[in-house]
Design a protein around this motif. Structure first.
Motif, PDB file in Angstrom:
ATOM      1  N   GLN A 183      -0.669   4.096   1.938  1.00 12.78           N
ATOM      2  CA  GLN A 183      -1.151   3.056   1.037  1.00 12.78           C
ATOM      3  C   GLN A 183       0.004   2.197   0.550  1.00 12.78           C
ATOM      4  O   GLN A 183       1.058   2.692   0.181  1.00 12.78           O
ATOM      5  CB  GLN A 183      -1.843   3.701  -0.162  1.00 12.78           C
ATOM      6  CG  GLN A 183      -2.445   2.709  -1.118  1.00 12.78           C
ATOM      7  CD  GLN A 183      -3.221   3.399  -2.224  1.00 12.78           C
ATOM      8  OE1 GLN A 183      -3.663   4.523  -2.064  1.00 12.78           O
ATOM      9  NE2 GLN A 183      -3.367   2.738  -3.325  1.00 12.78           N
ATOM     10  N   GLY A 184      -0.178   0.879   0.612  1.00 13.38           N
ATOM     11  CA  GLY A 184       0.835  -0.064   0.148  1.00 13.38           C
ATOM     12  C   GLY A 184       1.850  -0.459   1.199  1.00 13.38           C
ATOM     13  O   GLY A 184       2.672  -1.342   0.964  1.00 13.38           O
ATOM     14  N   LYS A 185       1.807   0.162   2.358  1.00 16.57           N
ATOM     15  CA  LYS A 185       2.755  -0.162   3.430  1.00 16.57           C
ATOM     16  C   LYS A 185       2.134  -1.159   4.400  1.00 16.57           C
ATOM     17  O   LYS A 185       0.922  -1.243   4.545  1.00 16.57           O
ATOM     18  CB  LYS A 185       3.172   1.103   4.197  1.00 16.57           C
ATOM     19  CG  LYS A 185       3.842   2.132   3.345  1.00 16.57           C
ATOM     20  CD  LYS A 185       5.185   1.650   2.853  1.00 16.57           C
ATOM     21  CE  LYS A 185       5.882   2.756   2.073  1.00 16.57           C
ATOM     22  NZ  LYS A 185       7.114   2.340   1.480  1.00 16.57           N
ATOM     23  N   GLU A 186       2.985  -1.910   5.097  1.00 20.23           N
ATOM     24  CA  GLU A 186       2.508  -2.882   6.082  1.00 20.23           C
ATOM     25  C   GLU A 186       2.011  -2.175   7.331  1.00 20.23           C
ATOM     26  O   GLU A 186       2.555  -1.162   7.744  1.00 20.23           O
ATOM     27  CB  GLU A 186       3.641  -3.836   6.478  1.00 20.23           C
ATOM     28  CG  GLU A 186       4.064  -4.768   5.370  1.00 20.23           C
ATOM     29  CD  GLU A 186       5.130  -5.746   5.819  1.00 20.23           C
ATOM     30  OE1 GLU A 186       5.411  -5.838   7.031  1.00 20.23           O
ATOM     31  OE2 GLU A 186       5.691  -6.415   4.951  1.00 20.23           O
ATOM     32  N   THR A 227      -4.468 -12.343  -3.728  1.00 21.64           N
ATOM     33  CA  THR A 227      -4.007 -10.966  -3.628  1.00 21.64           C
ATOM     34  C   THR A 227      -2.656 -10.923  -2.933  1.00 21.64           C
ATOM     35  O   THR A 227      -2.329 -11.798  -2.125  1.00 21.64           O
ATOM     36  CB  THR A 227      -5.019 -10.097  -2.869  1.00 21.64           C
ATOM     37  OG1 THR A 227      -5.209 -10.637  -1.562  1.00 21.64           O
ATOM     38  CG2 THR A 227      -6.348 -10.048  -3.602  1.00 21.64           C
ATOM     39  N   GLY A 237       0.358  -4.865  -0.732  1.00 20.29           N
ATOM     40  CA  GLY A 237       1.204  -3.813  -1.276  1.00 20.29           C
ATOM     41  C   GLY A 237       1.314  -3.843  -2.791  1.00 20.29           C
ATOM     42  O   GLY A 237       1.979  -2.984  -3.374  1.00 20.29           O
ATOM     43  N   GLN A 238       0.693  -4.838  -3.470  1.00 24.57           N
ATOM     44  CA  GLN A 238       0.774  -4.938  -4.918  1.00 24.57           C
ATOM     45  C   GLN A 238      -0.593  -4.984  -5.600  1.00 24.57           C
ATOM     46  O   GLN A 238      -0.805  -4.334  -6.602  1.00 24.57           O
ATOM     47  CB  GLN A 238       1.559  -6.194  -5.320  1.00 24.57           C
ATOM     48  CG  GLN A 238       3.001  -6.168  -4.898  1.00 24.57           C
ATOM     49  CD  GLN A 238       3.742  -7.420  -5.308  1.00 24.57           C
ATOM     50  OE1 GLN A 238       3.291  -8.166  -6.162  1.00 24.57           O
ATOM     51  NE2 GLN A 238       4.869  -7.658  -4.689  1.00 24.57           N
ATOM     52  N   THR A 239      -1.517  -5.785  -5.052  1.00 25.50           N
ATOM     53  CA  THR A 239      -2.816  -5.972  -5.678  1.00 25.50           C
ATOM     54  C   THR A 239      -3.749  -4.801  -5.364  1.00 25.50           C
ATOM     55  O   THR A 239      -3.925  -4.451  -4.206  1.00 25.50           O
ATOM     56  CB  THR A 239      -3.467  -7.275  -5.182  1.00 25.50           C
ATOM     57  OG1 THR A 239      -2.583  -8.363  -5.405  1.00 25.50           O
ATOM     58  CG2 THR A 239      -4.777  -7.541  -5.905  1.00 25.50           C
ATOM     59  N   VAL A 240      -4.324  -4.215  -6.410  1.00 26.48           N
ATOM     60  CA  VAL A 240      -5.347  -3.188  -6.222  1.00 26.48           C
ATOM     61  C   VAL A 240      -6.669  -3.918  -6.029  1.00 26.48           C
ATOM     62  O   VAL A 240      -7.148  -4.592  -6.923  1.00 26.48           O
ATOM     63  CB  VAL A 240      -5.409  -2.236  -7.436  1.00 26.48           C
ATOM     64  CG1 VAL A 240      -6.546  -1.234  -7.259  1.00 26.48           C
ATOM     65  CG2 VAL A 240      -4.084  -1.530  -7.625  1.00 26.48           C
TER      66      VAL A 240
END
Length: 77
Positions: free
Chosen positions: A36-39, A67, A70-73
């Motif tokens: 999660q959060g990785k490209e 959005t 990797g930052q926006t939930v």
């Protein structure tokens, strides 16, 4: 691409190439674990990504929100 969470929920990502660009690139391969959060790929020049979430997901974004990967939930379940 379908990603299965450890809780069994699945999220589908569909990259749609823009008419001009037609350039999509995935960094991951079938069966590879993602974090999660990785490209896991990129799109260029007006292309987009569609995200299909489980029906019971609580959405945190609104239409036209900007959005940031990797930052926006976007949602949680």
């Amino acid at each position: 691409m379908v990603v299965e969470h450890e809780n069994g929920k699945e999220v589908l990502f569909r990259q749609v190439a823009g008419a001009m660009a037609r350039r999509l690139c995935w960094y991951v391969e079938k069966g590879q674990n993602v974090e999660q959060g990785k490209e896991f790929g990129f799109i260029m020049f007006g292309s987009r990504i569609d995200i299909y979430l489980p029906l019971d997901a609580k959405i945190h974004c609104q239409i036209n929100d900007k959005t940031v990967g990797g930052q926006t939930v976007i949602a949680e379940w």
